[in-house]
Enzyme design. Structure first.
Site, PDB file in Angstrom:
ATOM      1  N   TYR A   1      13.644 -32.056 -17.204  1.00  0.00           N
ATOM      2  CA  TYR A   1      12.300 -32.653 -17.179  1.00  0.00           C
ATOM      3  C   TYR A   1      12.385 -34.079 -16.642  1.00  0.00           C
ATOM      4  CZ  TYR A   1       8.582 -29.816 -19.160  1.00  0.00           C
ATOM      5  OH  TYR A   1       7.590 -28.901 -19.327  1.00  0.00           O
TER       6      TYR A   1
ATOM      7  N   GLU B   1       9.168 -36.279 -15.754  1.00  0.00           N
ATOM      8  CA  GLU B   1       7.865 -36.867 -15.436  1.00  0.00           C
ATOM      9  C   GLU B   1       8.019 -38.329 -15.006  1.00  0.00           C
ATOM     10  OE1 GLU B   1       7.989 -34.596 -17.935  1.00  0.00           O
ATOM     11  OE2 GLU B   1       5.956 -33.945 -18.469  1.00  0.00           O
TER      12      GLU B   1
ATOM     13  N   ASP C   1      -4.114 -32.016   7.030  1.00  0.00           N
ATOM     14  CA  ASP C   1      -3.330 -30.995   6.321  1.00  0.00           C
ATOM     15  C   ASP C   1      -2.554 -30.240   7.395  1.00  0.00           C
ATOM     16  OD1 ASP C   1      -2.323 -28.729   5.172  1.00  0.00           O
ATOM     17  OD2 ASP C   1      -4.137 -28.222   4.051  1.00  0.00           O
TER      18      ASP C   1
ATOM     19  N   THR D   1       2.749 -28.106   3.281  1.00  0.00           N
ATOM     20  CA  THR D   1       3.696 -27.340   2.477  1.00  0.00           C
ATOM     21  C   THR D   1       5.069 -27.583   3.089  1.00  0.00           C
ATOM     22  OG1 THR D   1       3.242 -25.439   3.884  1.00  0.00           O
ATOM     23  CG2 THR D   1       2.096 -25.523   1.760  1.00  0.00           C
TER      24      THR D   1
ATOM     25  N   LYS E   1       6.760 -23.575   5.527  1.00  0.00           N
ATOM     26  CA  LYS E   1       6.300 -22.854   6.732  1.00  0.00           C
ATOM     27  C   LYS E   1       7.224 -23.232   7.891  1.00  0.00           C
ATOM     28  CE  LYS E   1       1.533 -22.268   5.147  1.00  0.00           C
ATOM     29  NZ  LYS E   1       1.167 -23.224   4.097  1.00  0.00           N
TER      30      LYS E   1
ATOM     31  N   ARG F   1       9.439 -23.186  -1.119  1.00  0.00           N
ATOM     32  CA  ARG F   1       7.983 -23.202  -1.319  1.00  0.00           C
ATOM     33  C   ARG F   1       7.621 -24.470  -2.080  1.00  0.00           C
ATOM     34  NH1 ARG F   1       6.683 -18.427   0.411  1.00  0.00           N
ATOM     35  NH2 ARG F   1       4.485 -18.910   0.279  1.00  0.00           N
TER      36      ARG F   1
END
Ligand code: DSN
Length: 445
Positions: free
Chosen positions: A45, A47, A210, A237, A240, A246
């Protein structure tokens, strides 16, 4: 051991190996990207953010840099370095002042930018989904469309290009807080300078691109970078054309401050507004195993071979587009300037996109049914199909294979139209399999 999932992984590996991936938003990652996604970073973790000092340096300087981080958990000594490497490499790749590598997906990245800059009810000008835009650019079925006021500009069905006159008119009329250029079924290179000029005339307007579909082409130097043409923010992303795991990524221009202090709401402060919007604004714990894999993918995209790869994607797409046209396929916009081709199947062969998609699945060619501009058919059974060359170019296919693929597509369309025997699909399945096996997945070599 869970045998069922194990067997499905084996089956999917075989499906990918024995078929050819033509979905323009998919790709095949390297062994190192794949292994990094499955690494122990998934257990951690973290954050918050690493420190942002010294990111202007090369990888060695980034690793060596010490400084206070902005994390809410202990045990960050390795996570901090891996995230700093991802940030530094992303900045270098896209010539950005800042990178946030934490978005879990492209949709999350877009929502974080909206949340960073907009108040509920603010107006965003984005491309019409039916003309090639994206769900997250204002489709009424999305969460963001309930919060913000989206106005859509369209494309010209003849040229396939953005209707810039309409975009300008709508921007003057609606004074949007964001003008968004981005798409998932568009095969032209946008005129970023023209859009930036329009945006500069609207007070407080954020220029957002985008570039999920073409980020790898930008990284590879064969497509203009909106951040070098007046845009403030670029989302993408990472899986691609960029060929990583991903995930999502936000690049921005402006002053990078501490994410612990709320900055003034100015365009100059957009990097920090975005950091605070990703965490804690819209996401919790970052996926550090994915961030580590993003760092690997950015490393790969910084190598000279990636420029060759990007050029080959576009070259293959043009060869495939020409071969398809010669075989009676009607292409939206008449061809392609990037990695993507959109075909009007009803006009070409009188067959709907879904029927053609399913028939091609049977021979091992994977693409997707897609709406075309001003489509009169429903989105699930639209008039078109969308295909592209990023994945098959990764496997090393070239001009000869592009022509072969166009041949298979023609014969399959003729089967769908009742002009050929269905038994031909079986024969083609074997031909596709043989060709595919000559070009192994990069992770399976
Ligand atoms: N699902 C992506 C695509 O296929 O284009 C867009 O998010």
């Amino acid at each position: 051991m869970d045998r069922k999932v194990f067997d499905l992984i084996v089956a999917e590996t075989n499906r990918q190996n024995q078929g050819l991936e033509l979905i323009p938003s998919e790709n095949y990652v390297s062994r190192q990207v794949l292994d990094t996604m499955g690494s122990v970073f998934t257990n951690k973790y973290s954050e918050g953010y690493p420190n942002f000092d010294g990111l202007d340096g090369d990888d060695d300087e980034i690793v060596a840099s010490t400084g206070e981080d902005y994390r809410y958990y202990g045990g960050q000594q390795n996570v901090n370095v891996v995230e700093r490497l991802a940030i530094g490499r992303a900045r270098r790749l896209f010539h950005a002042d800042h990178a946030n590598v934490q978005p879990h997906s492209g949709a999350q990245a877009n929502n974080a930018v909206y949340n960073a800059w907009l108040q509920p009810g603010d107006t965003v000008l984005g491309m019409n989904l039916g003309h090639g835009g994206h769900l997250t650019h204002g489709s009424p079925v999305t969460q963001s469309a309930k919060i913000y006021n989206f106005i859509a500009y369209g494309t010209n069905p003849e040229t396939g290009d953005i209707d810039y006159d309409e975009l300008e008119r709508l921007a003057r009329e609606h004074q949007p807080k964001i003008i968004l250029v981005g798409y998932s079924a568009f095969m032209k290179v946008p005129d970023f300078d023209r859009v930036a000029k329009v945006g500069r005339e609207v007070p407080g307007c954020l220029l957002m691109a985008d570039m999920a579909h073409v980020a790898g082409l930008i990284a590879g130097g064969v497509h203009p970078n909106p951040l070098e043409h007046g845009f403030h923010v670029m989302t993408t992303t990472t899986h691609k054309t960029l060929r990583g795991p991903r995930g999502g990524l936000i690049l921005s221009m402006g002053h990078v401050g501490s994410p612990l202090r709320k900055p003034e709401h100015t365009l100059e402060n957009i990097p920090t507004l975005i950091d605070r919007s990703v965490f804690p604004g819209t996401q919790g714990g970052p996926l550090e195993h994915i961030i580590a894999a993003k760092a690997v993918a950015f490393y790969e995209a910084l190598q000279p071979e990636f420029r060759e790869y990007a050029a080959n994607i576009v070259h293959n797409a043009k060869v495939l587009a020409d071969a398809l046209k010669e075989r009676g396929f009607k292409l939206i916009g008449g061809g392609t300037e990037n990695h993507l081709i959109l075909i009007n199947m009803i006009e070409s062969y009188g067959v709907d996109g879904k029927k053609f998609e399913r028939a091609l699945d049977r021979i091992g060619l994977t693409l997707n049914a897609n709406s075309i501009p001003n489509d009169t058919r429903k989105p699930f059974e639209p008039s078109g199909v969308r295909l592209g060359t990023p994945a098959i170019t990764t496997r090393g296919l070239g001009e000869t294979e592009m022509v072969q693929i166009a041949d298979w597509m023609q014969k399959t369309a003729e089967v769908c139209a009742g002009k050929r025997d269905e038994a031909e699909l079986e024969k083609m399945r074997e031909e596709v399999r043989k060709l595919a096996l000559r070009f192994p997945l990069p992770s399976e070599k």
